[in-house]
Design a protein around this motif. Structure first.
Motif, PDB file in Angstrom:
ATOM      1  N   ASP A   1      10.262 -10.959 -10.473  1.00  0.00           N
ATOM      2  CA  ASP A   1       9.094 -10.823 -11.552  1.00  0.00           C
ATOM      3  C   ASP A   1       9.227  -9.374 -11.973  1.00  0.00           C
ATOM      4  OD1 ASP A   1       8.573 -13.329 -11.164  1.00  0.00           O
ATOM      5  OD2 ASP A   1       6.415 -13.121 -10.460  1.00  0.00           O
ATOM      6  N   LEU A   2      10.461  -9.050 -12.431  1.00  0.00           N
ATOM      7  CA  LEU A   2      10.710  -7.733 -13.134  1.00  0.00           C
ATOM      8  C   LEU A   2       9.950  -7.600 -14.540  1.00  0.00           C
ATOM      9  CD1 LEU A   2      14.631  -7.658 -12.356  1.00  0.00           C
ATOM     10  CD2 LEU A   2      12.920  -7.105 -10.798  1.00  0.00           C
ATOM     11  N   LEU A   3       9.991  -8.827 -15.201  1.00  0.00           N
ATOM     12  CA  LEU A   3       9.141  -8.814 -16.598  1.00  0.00           C
ATOM     13  C   LEU A   3       8.517 -10.345 -16.385  1.00  0.00           C
ATOM     14  CD1 LEU A   3      12.392  -8.671 -18.789  1.00  0.00           C
ATOM     15  CD2 LEU A   3      10.889  -6.761 -18.174  1.00  0.00           C
ATOM     16  N   TYR A   4       7.729 -10.367 -17.397  1.00  0.00           N
ATOM     17  CA  TYR A   4       6.774 -11.683 -17.420  1.00  0.00           C
ATOM     18  C   TYR A   4       7.122 -12.546 -18.485  1.00  0.00           C
ATOM     19  CZ  TYR A   4       1.810 -13.594 -16.469  1.00  0.00           C
ATOM     20  OH  TYR A   4       1.036 -14.178 -15.921  1.00  0.00           O
ATOM     21  N   ASP A   5       8.191 -13.138 -18.222  1.00  0.00           N
ATOM     22  CA  ASP A   5       8.916 -14.335 -19.075  1.00  0.00           C
ATOM     23  C   ASP A   5       9.528 -13.840 -20.443  1.00  0.00           C
ATOM     24  OD1 ASP A   5       7.672 -16.178 -17.199  1.00  0.00           O
ATOM     25  OD2 ASP A   5       5.783 -16.276 -18.423  1.00  0.00           O
ATOM     26  N   ASP A   6       9.062 -12.641 -21.075  1.00  0.00           N
ATOM     27  CA  ASP A   6       9.715 -12.271 -22.277  1.00  0.00           C
ATOM     28  C   ASP A   6      10.869 -11.185 -21.872  1.00  0.00           C
ATOM     29  OD1 ASP A   6      10.551 -11.317 -24.624  1.00  0.00           O
ATOM     30  OD2 ASP A   6       8.466 -10.607 -25.301  1.00  0.00           O
ATOM     31  N   LEU A   7      12.151 -11.994 -21.971  1.00  0.00           N
ATOM     32  CA  LEU A   7      13.284 -11.396 -21.196  1.00  0.00           C
ATOM     33  C   LEU A   7      13.925 -10.432 -22.139  1.00  0.00           C
ATOM     34  CD1 LEU A   7      14.773 -14.449 -19.460  1.00  0.00           C
ATOM     35  CD2 LEU A   7      13.084 -12.834 -18.723  1.00  0.00           C
ATOM     36  N   SER A   8      13.228 -10.547 -23.488  1.00  0.00           N
ATOM     37  CA  SER A   8      13.962  -9.467 -24.518  1.00  0.00           C
ATOM     38  C   SER A   8      13.544  -8.120 -24.176  1.00  0.00           C
ATOM     39  CB  SER A   8      13.414  -9.684 -25.781  1.00  0.00           C
ATOM     40  OG  SER A   8      12.010  -9.730 -25.916  1.00  0.00           O
ATOM     41  N   MET A   9      12.590  -7.938 -23.237  1.00  0.00           N
ATOM     42  CA  MET A   9      12.087  -6.589 -22.627  1.00  0.00           C
ATOM     43  C   MET A   9      13.154  -6.001 -21.622  1.00  0.00           C
ATOM     44  SD  MET A   9       8.216  -7.664 -22.463  1.00  0.00           S
ATOM     45  CE  MET A   9       7.593  -6.132 -21.943  1.00  0.00           C
ATOM     46  N   PHE A  10      14.397  -6.588 -21.382  1.00  0.00           N
ATOM     47  CA  PHE A  10      14.904  -5.967 -20.142  1.00  0.00           C
ATOM     48  C   PHE A  10      15.449  -4.687 -20.618  1.00  0.00           C
ATOM     49  CE2 PHE A  10      15.737 -10.143 -17.657  1.00  0.00           C
ATOM     50  CZ  PHE A  10      15.204  -9.516 -16.421  1.00  0.00           C
ATOM     51  N   PRO A  11      16.091  -4.566 -21.952  1.00  0.00           N
ATOM     52  CA  PRO A  11      16.688  -3.156 -22.021  1.00  0.00           C
ATOM     53  C   PRO A  11      15.702  -2.013 -21.798  1.00  0.00           C
ATOM     54  CG  PRO A  11      17.583  -4.692 -23.880  1.00  0.00           C
ATOM     55  CD  PRO A  11      16.326  -5.474 -23.020  1.00  0.00           C
ATOM     56  N   ARG A  12      14.580  -2.063 -22.319  1.00  0.00           N
ATOM     57  CA  ARG A  12      13.670  -1.065 -21.997  1.00  0.00           C
ATOM     58  C   ARG A  12      13.411  -0.859 -20.799  1.00  0.00           C
ATOM     59  NH1 ARG A  12       7.726   0.485 -23.563  1.00  0.00           N
ATOM     60  NH2 ARG A  12       7.924   2.867 -23.099  1.00  0.00           N
ATOM     61  N   TYR A  13      12.937  -1.903 -20.096  1.00  0.00           N
ATOM     62  CA  TYR A  13      12.593  -2.078 -18.515  1.00  0.00           C
ATOM     63  C   TYR A  13      13.939  -1.298 -17.877  1.00  0.00           C
ATOM     64  CZ  TYR A  13      12.212  -3.632 -13.877  1.00  0.00           C
ATOM     65  OH  TYR A  13      11.871  -3.887 -12.498  1.00  0.00           O
ATOM     66  N   ASN A  14      14.999  -1.745 -17.930  1.00  0.00           N
ATOM     67  CA  ASN A  14      16.126  -1.228 -17.277  1.00  0.00           C
ATOM     68  C   ASN A  14      16.415   0.389 -17.489  1.00  0.00           C
ATOM     69  OD1 ASN A  14      16.914  -3.451 -15.957  1.00  0.00           O
ATOM     70  ND2 ASN A  14      18.346  -4.046 -17.689  1.00  0.00           N
ATOM     71  N   SER A  15      16.084   0.927 -18.789  1.00  0.00           N
ATOM     72  CA  SER A  15      15.936   2.128 -18.981  1.00  0.00           C
ATOM     73  C   SER A  15      15.236   2.872 -18.475  1.00  0.00           C
ATOM     74  CB  SER A  15      16.061   2.388 -20.507  1.00  0.00           C
ATOM     75  OG  SER A  15      14.929   2.034 -21.111  1.00  0.00           O
ATOM     76  N   ILE A  16      13.809   2.349 -18.321  1.00  0.00           N
ATOM     77  CA  ILE A  16      12.845   3.095 -17.459  1.00  0.00           C
ATOM     78  C   ILE A  16      13.263   3.077 -15.993  1.00  0.00           C
ATOM     79  CG2 ILE A  16      10.563   2.906 -16.729  1.00  0.00           C
ATOM     80  CD1 ILE A  16       9.880   1.515 -19.588  1.00  0.00           C
ATOM     81  N   ILE A  17      13.541   2.174 -15.393  1.00  0.00           N
ATOM     82  CA  ILE A  17      13.829   2.204 -13.796  1.00  0.00           C
ATOM     83  C   ILE A  17      14.946   3.069 -13.317  1.00  0.00           C
ATOM     84  CG2 ILE A  17      14.272   0.687 -11.782  1.00  0.00           C
ATOM     85  CD1 ILE A  17      11.533   0.308 -12.646  1.00  0.00           C
ATOM     86  N   ALA A  18      16.102   3.182 -14.691  1.00  0.00           N
ATOM     87  CA  ALA A  18      17.104   3.912 -14.420  1.00  0.00           C
ATOM     88  C   ALA A  18      16.812   5.392 -14.323  1.00  0.00           C
ATOM     89  CB  ALA A  18      18.020   3.793 -15.650  1.00  0.00           C
ATOM     90  N   GLN A  19      15.763   5.715 -14.939  1.00  0.00           N
ATOM     91  CA  GLN A  19      15.192   7.182 -14.845  1.00  0.00           C
ATOM     92  C   GLN A  19      14.899   7.832 -13.414  1.00  0.00           C
ATOM     93  OE1 GLN A  19      12.367   8.500 -17.704  1.00  0.00           O
ATOM     94  NE2 GLN A  19      12.912   6.604 -18.838  1.00  0.00           N
ATOM     95  N   VAL A  20      14.758   6.843 -12.369  1.00  0.00           N
ATOM     96  CA  VAL A  20      14.748   7.309 -10.921  1.00  0.00           C
ATOM     97  C   VAL A  20      15.969   8.020 -10.599  1.00  0.00           C
ATOM     98  CG1 VAL A  20      14.112   6.373  -8.651  1.00  0.00           C
ATOM     99  CG2 VAL A  20      12.910   5.353 -10.613  1.00  0.00           C
ATOM    100  N   GLY A  21      17.008   7.533 -11.219  1.00  0.00           N
ATOM    101  CA  GLY A  21      18.158   8.289 -10.726  1.00  0.00           C
ATOM    102  C   GLY A  21      18.980   7.808  -9.648  1.00  0.00           C
TER     103      GLY A  21
END
Length: 405
Positions: free
Chosen positions: A173-193
Motif C-alpha cells: 500500500d505504497l499508494l492509494y490506487d492512483d498509480l500515476s503517483m509512483f514517480p513522485r512517491y519514489n523520488s520522495i522515498i529515494a531522499q532517505v539515501g
C-alpha cells in the motif's frame, strides 16, 4: 554505492527464439553495468524464473527455463551490492514480456520487450556487510493525494535522511490506487539515501485487470517481481505477495477502485519458488519474511486480512531455527506468535509482527503545527515507522512515532 542508469544494467543481444534464459552474474568492478574483459563471474548466486531456482557455476554462468513471459531475477548474495536506479531501487531482475502489458489496463505497465535476449547478465559490486546492522521498515504510506505525498516527505522522510540503516523496506500500500503517483512517491522515498525494497499491496493493483495475472503491471514496471529474496549479512530477506486479485474491476477517472475484489493467499507458483529457494539456504540463517496482508490478526476476520493458506508457508518454514515475519494492511499494531494450535510445528513459536503504518488512520485527524494530520491509528498508536536491528541471527524491532522527539 554507485548508481548507474537502468538502461545499461544488462548487456543483451537479441535472438529470434529461445526457451532458456542464460547469462552471467559477474563482479562489475568499474560499476558501468557492462561486463568488461577481466571482470570475473560470481559462483553460487541464485537465479530464478519465478518458480525454478538455479545457481551460477564457477564461471558465474546460469541457465534457467523460461516461458512466454517471465521475470528473471537473482538473489543478491551477502557482501555484494546490486546497482541502483535514480530512485535507489535495486536492479536485480530482467523482465521478459515480448508483447508488453495488456493495453486495457488504466495505468502504464510494461512496454514490449521483444524476443528473449541471448545473454542476460547481472553485475554486482563487492562490499563488506557486517552481521550487526539496521534497516528501516515502513507499512502502508498510502497517499491518496499530492498533499498526502508531501505529508510522507515532511512527517517521515525528513527525519530519516542520514539514517544509519543499510536499506529500507515498505510492506505494500505504497499508494492509494492512483498509480500515476509512483514517480513522485519514489523520488520522495529515494531522499532517505539507501537502497529500498518494496512489497506489493492491494492498493498497487491494476484494478481493471481481468484477473490476478496482470494485476501488478504498474508495480512490476517500477519494482520488478512481486516476490523475491536478497541476502544481507547473516540474514535472508524473503518478500512474498499474498494479495490475489479476483478481477472484474471497472476503473474510470471518477472511480479508481472499480469493483474488483481480492483475497489474502499465496499462489502455488510462488510457493514452489519459495520451496526451491529455501533448499539452497542453510538452516542456521535468519529468515526474515515480509508481506502485505497479515498471516492472521485479531482485529478483522475478513478474507482480505488473514492469509487463507498460511499453513503452506508454515510447512516450508517449520524446520528453520531463526524466523521473523512482518506485514502491514490492518492499520493496527500487533504481535502474533504461531504455535502447534495454529498449524506451525517448529521448535519455537513463529513471530509475526503487524507493523504500525506510516499513514496511521489514513492521514486523518486534526493538523499539528506543521500542517500534518495526527493520523492516530484505531488502536491508539501514533503513525510512524520501525527500525529493524539485526545482530547475527537475532532480530529486534523498535518503533518510532513520526515527527516525535
Amino acid at each position: 554505492m554507485k548508481i548507474v542508469p537502468i538502461c545499461i544494467l544488462l548487456f543483451v543481444s537479441l535472438t529470434t527464439q529461445a526457451d532458456t534464459a542464460t547469462g552471467f552474474v559477474y563482479e562489475d568492478i568499474n560499476g558501468d553495468g557492462i561486463r568488461d574483459k577481466g571482470e570475473p563471474g560470481i559462483k553460487d548466486v541464485r537465479v530464478s524464473n519465478g518458480k525454478d531456482v538455479v545457481e551460477t557455476n564457477s564461471d558465474g554462468r546460469y541457465e534457467v527455463s523460461i516461458g512466454a513471459e517471465a521475470i528473471v531475477f537473482i538473489t543478491k548474495p551477502s557482501n555484494y551490492n546490486t546497482a541502483l536506479n535514480s530512485h535507489n531501487l535495486p536492479q536485480f531482475y530482467y523482465i521478459h514480456q515480448p508483447k508488453g502489458s495488456p493495453k486495457a489496463i488504466k495505468f502504464k505497465g510494461i512496454e514490449p520487450t521483444g524476443p528473449l535476449p541471448e545473454s542476460i547478465n547481472f553485475g554486482l559490486q563487492r562490499t563488506q556487510e557486517l552481521s550487526k546492522f539496521e534497516a528501516i521498515l515502513l507499512a502502508d504510506p498510502q497517499p491518496e493525494t499530492d498533499a498526502e505525498l508531501s505529508y510522507i516527505r515532511d512527517d517521515l522522510v525528513a527525519e530519516l535522511i542520514g539514517s544509519n540503516a543499510q536499506f529500507g523496506m515498505s510492506m505494500g500500500d505504497l499508494l492509494y490506487d492512483d498509480l500515476s503517483m509512483f514517480p513522485r512517491y519514489n523520488s520522495i522515498i529515494a531522499q532517505v539515501g539507501v537502497p529500498w525494497y518494496n512489497v506489493a499491496g492491494n492498493h498497487e493493483l491494476n484494478l481493471n485487470a481481468q484477473g490476478d495475472k496482470y494485476s501488478l503491471e504498474t508495480f512490476k514496471r517500477y519494482f520488478g517481481p512481486a516476490y523475491y529474496s536478497f541476502e544481507y549479512g547473516d540474514v535472508v530477506f524473503i518478500v512474498l505477495d499474498n494479495i490475489v486479485y479476483q478481477g472484474g474491476g471497472v476503473v474510470t477517472a471518477d472511480n479508481l477502485r472499480g469493483n474488483g475484489g481480492y483475497i489474502a493467499k499465496f499462489d502455488e507458483t510462488q510457493l514452489k519458488w519459495l520451496k526451491n529457494e529455501l533448499s539452497f539456504i542453510a538452516n542456521d540463517k535468519l529468515i526474515f519474511v515480509a508481506m502485505h496482508s497479515p498471516l492472521k490478526n485479531s482485529v478483522s476476520d475478513r478474507v482480505t486480512s488473514n492469509t487463507s493458506n498460511k499453513e503452506k508457508l508454515f510447512k516450508l518454514l517449520k524446520n528453520r531455527k531463526h524466523l521473523y515475519s512482518v506485514a502491514g494492511h490492518t492499520h493496527t499494531t500487533e504481535h502474533v506468535y504461531f504455535g502447534p494450535e495454529d498449524g506451525f510445528k517448529g521448535e519455537t513459536p513463529f513471530h509475526h509482527h503487524i507493523l504500525t503504518t506510516v499513514s496511521g488512520s489514513w492521514w486523518s485527524g486534526p493538523f499539528d503545527e506543521r500542517g500534518i494530520p495526527s493520523a492516530v491509528q484505531i488502536d491508539g498508536t501514533p503513525n510512524g515507522y520501525h527500525i529493524l536491528e539485526i545482530d547475527g541471527v537475532k532480530a529486534t524491532v523498535r518503533f518510532k512515532a513520526a515527527g516525535a522527539a
